[in-house]
Design a protein around this motif. Structure first.
Motif, PDB file in Angstrom:
ATOM      1  N   LEU A   1       0.820  -1.210   0.000  1.00 20.48           N
ATOM      2  CA  LEU A   1       0.000   0.000   0.000  1.00 20.48           C
ATOM      3  C   LEU A   1       0.856   1.263   0.000  1.00 20.48           C
ATOM      4  O   LEU A   1       0.560   2.229  -0.711  1.00 20.48           O
ATOM      5  CB  LEU A   1      -0.937   0.001   1.209  1.00 20.48           C
ATOM      6  CG  LEU A   1      -2.056  -1.035   1.203  1.00 20.48           C
ATOM      7  CD1 LEU A   1      -2.785  -1.019   2.536  1.00 20.48           C
ATOM      8  CD2 LEU A   1      -3.011  -0.756   0.063  1.00 20.48           C
ATOM      9  N   VAL A   2       1.922   1.249   0.777  1.00 23.91           N
ATOM     10  CA  VAL A   2       2.808   2.406   0.840  1.00 23.91           C
ATOM     11  C   VAL A   2       3.481   2.635  -0.500  1.00 23.91           C
ATOM     12  O   VAL A   2       3.541   3.759  -1.010  1.00 23.91           O
ATOM     13  CB  VAL A   2       3.853   2.236   1.967  1.00 23.91           C
ATOM     14  CG1 VAL A   2       4.920   3.315   1.901  1.00 23.91           C
ATOM     15  CG2 VAL A   2       3.182   2.227   3.318  1.00 23.91           C
ATOM     16  N   MET A   3       3.967   1.571  -1.120  1.00 26.37           N
ATOM     17  CA  MET A   3       4.637   1.707  -2.406  1.00 26.37           C
ATOM     18  C   MET A   3       3.675   2.184  -3.496  1.00 26.37           C
ATOM     19  O   MET A   3       4.052   2.966  -4.365  1.00 26.37           O
ATOM     20  CB  MET A   3       5.287   0.383  -2.819  1.00 26.37           C
ATOM     21  CG  MET A   3       6.489   0.016  -1.971  1.00 26.37           C
ATOM     22  SD  MET A   3       7.739   1.318  -1.868  1.00 26.37           S
ATOM     23  CE  MET A   3       8.319   1.346  -3.542  1.00 26.37           C
ATOM     24  N   ARG A   4       2.420   1.740  -3.466  1.00 26.57           N
ATOM     25  CA  ARG A   4       1.430   2.213  -4.445  1.00 26.57           C
ATOM     26  C   ARG A   4       1.198   3.714  -4.299  1.00 26.57           C
ATOM     27  O   ARG A   4       1.083   4.424  -5.284  1.00 26.57           O
ATOM     28  CB  ARG A   4       0.109   1.468  -4.261  1.00 26.57           C
ATOM     29  CG  ARG A   4       0.101   0.115  -4.868  1.00 26.57           C
ATOM     30  CD  ARG A   4      -1.296  -0.447  -4.827  1.00 26.57           C
ATOM     31  NE  ARG A   4      -1.239  -1.890  -5.000  1.00 26.57           N
ATOM     32  CZ  ARG A   4      -2.129  -2.739  -4.564  1.00 26.57           C
ATOM     33  NH1 ARG A   4      -3.189  -2.292  -3.900  1.00 26.57           N
ATOM     34  NH2 ARG A   4      -2.007  -4.017  -4.764  1.00 26.57           N
ATOM     35  N   GLN A   5       1.099   4.181  -3.067  1.00 26.41           N
ATOM     36  CA  GLN A   5       0.899   5.613  -2.836  1.00 26.41           C
ATOM     37  C   GLN A   5       2.090   6.415  -3.335  1.00 26.41           C
ATOM     38  O   GLN A   5       1.935   7.492  -3.910  1.00 26.41           O
ATOM     39  CB  GLN A   5       0.677   5.901  -1.353  1.00 26.41           C
ATOM     40  CG  GLN A   5      -0.689   5.541  -0.839  1.00 26.41           C
ATOM     41  CD  GLN A   5      -1.753   6.384  -1.496  1.00 26.41           C
ATOM     42  OE1 GLN A   5      -2.471   5.890  -2.356  1.00 26.41           O
ATOM     43  NE2 GLN A   5      -1.843   7.634  -1.126  1.00 26.41           N
ATOM     44  N   ILE A   6       3.290   5.902  -3.111  1.00 31.17           N
ATOM     45  CA  ILE A   6       4.492   6.608  -3.559  1.00 31.17           C
ATOM     46  C   ILE A   6       4.561   6.642  -5.080  1.00 31.17           C
ATOM     47  O   ILE A   6       4.862   7.677  -5.679  1.00 31.17           O
ATOM     48  CB  ILE A   6       5.762   5.952  -2.966  1.00 31.17           C
ATOM     49  CG1 ILE A   6       5.800   6.171  -1.459  1.00 31.17           C
ATOM     50  CG2 ILE A   6       7.020   6.487  -3.631  1.00 31.17           C
ATOM     51  CD1 ILE A   6       6.891   5.415  -0.747  1.00 31.17           C
TER      52      ILE A   6
END
Length: 93
Positions: free
Chosen positions: A28-33
């Motif tokens: 989820l964090v990588m998708r947001q980034i």
């Protein structure tokens, strides 16, 4: 809460193990980034909406200055008022 209780709580929390992140948290964090949302350009109405409070205050200040200057310039001058007051004073005495 006194300092002794507060220190006891902090010490107890240091000894505990931290909670593990939920499954898929890294994804989820990588998708947001990676999404990196592009900002939409502001229209003229959006800009005026953002600037309205400042523009309203500036317009009110300009209007007040115009009204005050008109009031001051339309009335009798200070020397005329002083002369009239002195004539009235000496006429009464």
């Amino acid at each position: 809460m006194n300092d002794k209780k507060l220190n006891h709580l902090f010490n107890a929390s240091r000894r505990g193990t931290p909670a593990a992140p939920a499954e898929g948290f890294e994804t989820l964090v990588m998708r947001q980034i990676q999404r990196d949302p592009v900002r939409a350009e502001l229209s003229i109405s959006d800009v005026l909406g953002l600037w309205f409070p400042r523009l309203a205050v500036a317009a009110a200040a300009v209007i007040a200055m115009c009204v005050i200057s008109d009031f001051v310039s339309s009335g009798p001058s200070l020397t005329d008022s002083a002369a009239q007051l002195s004539v009235q004073y000496f006429a009464e005495n």
